[in-house]
Design a protein around this motif. Sequence first.
Motif, PDB file in Angstrom:
ATOM      1  N   ARG A   1      97.738  -1.529  47.515  1.00  0.00           N
ATOM      2  CA  ARG A   1      99.052  -0.972  47.866  1.00  0.00           C
ATOM      3  C   ARG A   1      99.863  -2.007  48.657  1.00  0.00           C
ATOM      4  N   ILE A   2      99.220  -2.639  49.636  1.00  0.00           N
ATOM      5  CA  ILE A   2      99.907  -3.618  50.468  1.00  0.00           C
ATOM      6  C   ILE A   2     100.351  -4.805  49.624  1.00  0.00           C
ATOM      7  N   TRP A   3      99.482  -5.271  48.743  1.00  0.00           N
ATOM      8  CA  TRP A   3      99.788  -6.438  47.923  1.00  0.00           C
ATOM      9  C   TRP A   3     101.022  -6.200  47.072  1.00  0.00           C
ATOM     10  N   TYR A   4     101.095  -5.031  46.415  1.00  0.00           N
ATOM     11  CA  TYR A   4     102.232  -4.751  45.536  1.00  0.00           C
ATOM     12  C   TYR A   4     103.513  -4.489  46.320  1.00  0.00           C
ATOM     13  N   LEU A   5     103.400  -3.861  47.464  1.00  0.00           N
ATOM     14  CA  LEU A   5     104.594  -3.652  48.278  1.00  0.00           C
ATOM     15  C   LEU A   5     105.114  -4.983  48.826  1.00  0.00           C
ATOM     16  N   LYS A   6     104.213  -5.925  49.053  1.00  0.00           N
ATOM     17  CA  LYS A   6     104.659  -7.263  49.437  1.00  0.00           C
ATOM     18  C   LYS A   6     105.423  -7.917  48.288  1.00  0.00           C
ATOM     19  N   ARG A   7     104.974  -7.697  47.079  1.00  0.00           N
ATOM     20  CA  ARG A   7     105.674  -8.225  45.915  1.00  0.00           C
ATOM     21  C   ARG A   7     107.075  -7.615  45.829  1.00  0.00           C
TER      22      ARG A   7
ATOM     23  N   TRP B   1     108.949   9.339  50.405  1.00  0.00           N
ATOM     24  CA  TRP B   1     108.755   9.125  51.845  1.00  0.00           C
ATOM     25  C   TRP B   1     110.063   8.682  52.481  1.00  0.00           C
ATOM     26  N   ALA B   2     110.782   7.766  51.826  1.00  0.00           N
ATOM     27  CA  ALA B   2     112.061   7.296  52.369  1.00  0.00           C
ATOM     28  C   ALA B   2     113.059   8.444  52.486  1.00  0.00           C
ATOM     29  N   ARG B   3     113.068   9.347  51.525  1.00  0.00           N
ATOM     30  CA  ARG B   3     113.977  10.507  51.585  1.00  0.00           C
ATOM     31  C   ARG B   3     113.627  11.407  52.766  1.00  0.00           C
ATOM     32  N   ILE B   4     112.349  11.669  52.928  1.00  0.00           N
ATOM     33  CA  ILE B   4     111.910  12.573  53.992  1.00  0.00           C
ATOM     34  C   ILE B   4     112.218  11.994  55.364  1.00  0.00           C
ATOM     35  N   THR B   5     112.168  10.680  55.480  1.00  0.00           N
ATOM     36  CA  THR B   5     112.369  10.040  56.784  1.00  0.00           C
ATOM     37  C   THR B   5     113.811   9.628  57.047  1.00  0.00           C
ATOM     38  N   GLY B   6     114.745  10.127  56.226  1.00  0.00           N
ATOM     39  CA  GLY B   6     116.155   9.916  56.562  1.00  0.00           C
ATOM     40  C   GLY B   6     117.036   9.286  55.516  1.00  0.00           C
ATOM     41  N   ASN B   7     116.463   8.638  54.510  1.00  0.00           N
ATOM     42  CA  ASN B   7     117.275   8.011  53.473  1.00  0.00           C
ATOM     43  C   ASN B   7     117.404   8.969  52.295  1.00  0.00           C
ATOM     44  N   ALA B   8     118.354   9.887  52.414  1.00  0.00           N
ATOM     45  CA  ALA B   8     118.490  10.958  51.419  1.00  0.00           C
ATOM     46  C   ALA B   8     118.805  10.446  50.026  1.00  0.00           C
TER      47      ALA B   8
ATOM     48  N   HIS C   1     102.873  -7.001  58.430  1.00  0.00           N
ATOM     49  CA  HIS C   1     102.321  -7.354  57.128  1.00  0.00           C
ATOM     50  C   HIS C   1     103.078  -8.502  56.470  1.00  0.00           C
ATOM     51  N   GLY C   2     104.041  -9.071  57.190  1.00  0.00           N
ATOM     52  CA  GLY C   2     104.772 -10.201  56.635  1.00  0.00           C
ATOM     53  C   GLY C   2     105.974  -9.819  55.803  1.00  0.00           C
ATOM     54  N   PHE C   3     106.436  -8.552  55.884  1.00  0.00           N
ATOM     55  CA  PHE C   3     107.622  -8.146  55.152  1.00  0.00           C
ATOM     56  C   PHE C   3     108.857  -8.823  55.745  1.00  0.00           C
ATOM     57  N   THR C   4     109.780  -9.238  54.900  1.00  0.00           N
ATOM     58  CA  THR C   4     110.968  -9.948  55.388  1.00  0.00           C
ATOM     59  C   THR C   4     112.281  -9.388  54.863  1.00  0.00           C
ATOM     60  N   SER C   5     112.243  -8.457  53.934  1.00  0.00           N
ATOM     61  CA  SER C   5     113.472  -7.937  53.338  1.00  0.00           C
ATOM     62  C   SER C   5     114.130  -6.901  54.235  1.00  0.00           C
ATOM     63  N   THR C   6     115.238  -6.356  53.773  1.00  0.00           N
ATOM     64  CA  THR C   6     115.943  -5.287  54.492  1.00  0.00           C
ATOM     65  C   THR C   6     115.038  -4.081  54.705  1.00  0.00           C
ATOM     66  N   PHE C   7     114.068  -3.901  53.826  1.00  0.00           N
ATOM     67  CA  PHE C   7     113.191  -2.725  53.871  1.00  0.00           C
ATOM     68  C   PHE C   7     111.924  -2.973  54.683  1.00  0.00           C
ATOM     69  N   ALA C   8     111.843  -4.085  55.404  1.00  0.00           N
ATOM     70  CA  ALA C   8     110.620  -4.454  56.121  1.00  0.00           C
ATOM     71  C   ALA C   8     110.130  -3.357  57.056  1.00  0.00           C
ATOM     72  N   ASP C   9     111.007  -2.849  57.909  1.00  0.00           N
ATOM     73  CA  ASP C   9     110.599  -1.826  58.877  1.00  0.00           C
ATOM     74  C   ASP C   9     110.154  -0.546  58.176  1.00  0.00           C
ATOM     75  N   ASP C  10     110.889  -0.151  57.130  1.00  0.00           N
ATOM     76  CA  ASP C  10     110.531   1.057  56.395  1.00  0.00           C
ATOM     77  C   ASP C  10     109.173   0.901  55.720  1.00  0.00           C
ATOM     78  N   LEU C  11     108.920  -0.268  55.156  1.00  0.00           N
ATOM     79  CA  LEU C  11     107.635  -0.501  54.494  1.00  0.00           C
ATOM     80  C   LEU C  11     106.490  -0.459  55.497  1.00  0.00           C
ATOM     81  N   GLU C  12     106.697  -1.006  56.680  1.00  0.00           N
ATOM     82  CA  GLU C  12     105.672  -0.962  57.729  1.00  0.00           C
ATOM     83  C   GLU C  12     105.386   0.483  58.144  1.00  0.00           C
ATOM     84  N   GLU C  13     106.444   1.253  58.366  1.00  0.00           N
ATOM     85  CA  GLU C  13     106.263   2.646  58.775  1.00  0.00           C
ATOM     86  C   GLU C  13     105.595   3.459  57.677  1.00  0.00           C
ATOM     87  N   TYR C  14     105.939   3.153  56.429  1.00  0.00           N
ATOM     88  CA  TYR C  14     105.324   3.855  55.300  1.00  0.00           C
ATOM     89  C   TYR C  14     103.826   3.588  55.251  1.00  0.00           C
TER      90      TYR C  14
END
Length: 318
Positions: free
Chosen positions: A31-37, A82-89, A4-17
């Motif tokens: 949803r995609i548009w705002y998460l890109k923002r 979602w991030a908490r459930i997938t490992g980022n407590a 989806h063109g994510f480039t930040s540290t959270f790119a992989d997490d955002l894709e999986e989400y």
Amino acid sequence: MSGHGFTSTFADDLEEYLTFKTSMGCYGASRIWYLKRFDQYCATTGRKVLNQATVEGWVTFQLLSQPISRSWMSYIRDFGPWARITGNADAYVLSEKWKAGFIPSQPYLLTQTEITLFFQAAARLVASSPWKWQAVAFFGLMHSCGLRTGEVRRLTPTDVNLNDGVIEVLASKGDRDRRLPLTGEIADILTECDTHSRRAFAQQRATFFVTSSGKPVSPAAVGVAFNRIWDQARLRRTSAGKRPRPYDFRHHFAYANLERWMTDGTDVNAMLPYLARYMGHASLDSTYYYVHTSPDFMNNFADITRKSELLLPEVGFA
């Protein structure tokens, strides 16, 4: 770079989400548009931890450009759990203090004359895009079935069963599904629209209504088409106050039924559950909204569908 063109540290997490939300039947470009923002903000500011400073920093930044609307906050608020459930407590979940308050919009009460002139103009629309043959069908569905704009935009060719005369509204608000019957008139209009679209795009369109490139129409495009038709019909616009919108066809659908039932002496309270189910409301509270938003709608809608004997209003294309 992610899909989806994510480039930040959270790119992989955002894709999986987003993959997870899609698997749950939750689609949508918003949803995609705002998460890109959010992703762009994090990449630009160097945010690398999903903590309160990162999340609320972006929300504060976003509010500078959208100080009134807050519905988009639900996307970043949902990302936290979602991030908490997938490992980022330690992932931060946006506080409820940022939750948007409910400010009911004031509908523009369409008259039968305005509706007739609008559809006459839609049938004569001069355009190089598919709106030339899609306009009457798109807005006709909103008018005759009381659909939300997004529900019409997301319809796929298989959701529109022209042989049986029904449409399947799937994974709508609250992930609820419903099957709605079509009037003979709107079924004929949809058939003609489908014929044009198949001729232009063959089997390559993912949605029933598409852009010139065969992609799903955007919310903004619907508004542009509506305004163009409204102006072409030479319908009045006020410089202040309520403005007509595509969503007002859904309001009209509700008002027309309520008005007819009251005029005919039908017990409105007994009919509201049917109207709620048809419109895809989670509870009767949402349906009661149409009763209370305009106390004087009886006077404004005295000429609407009074002679109709159908449970739900036909489309007024005459």
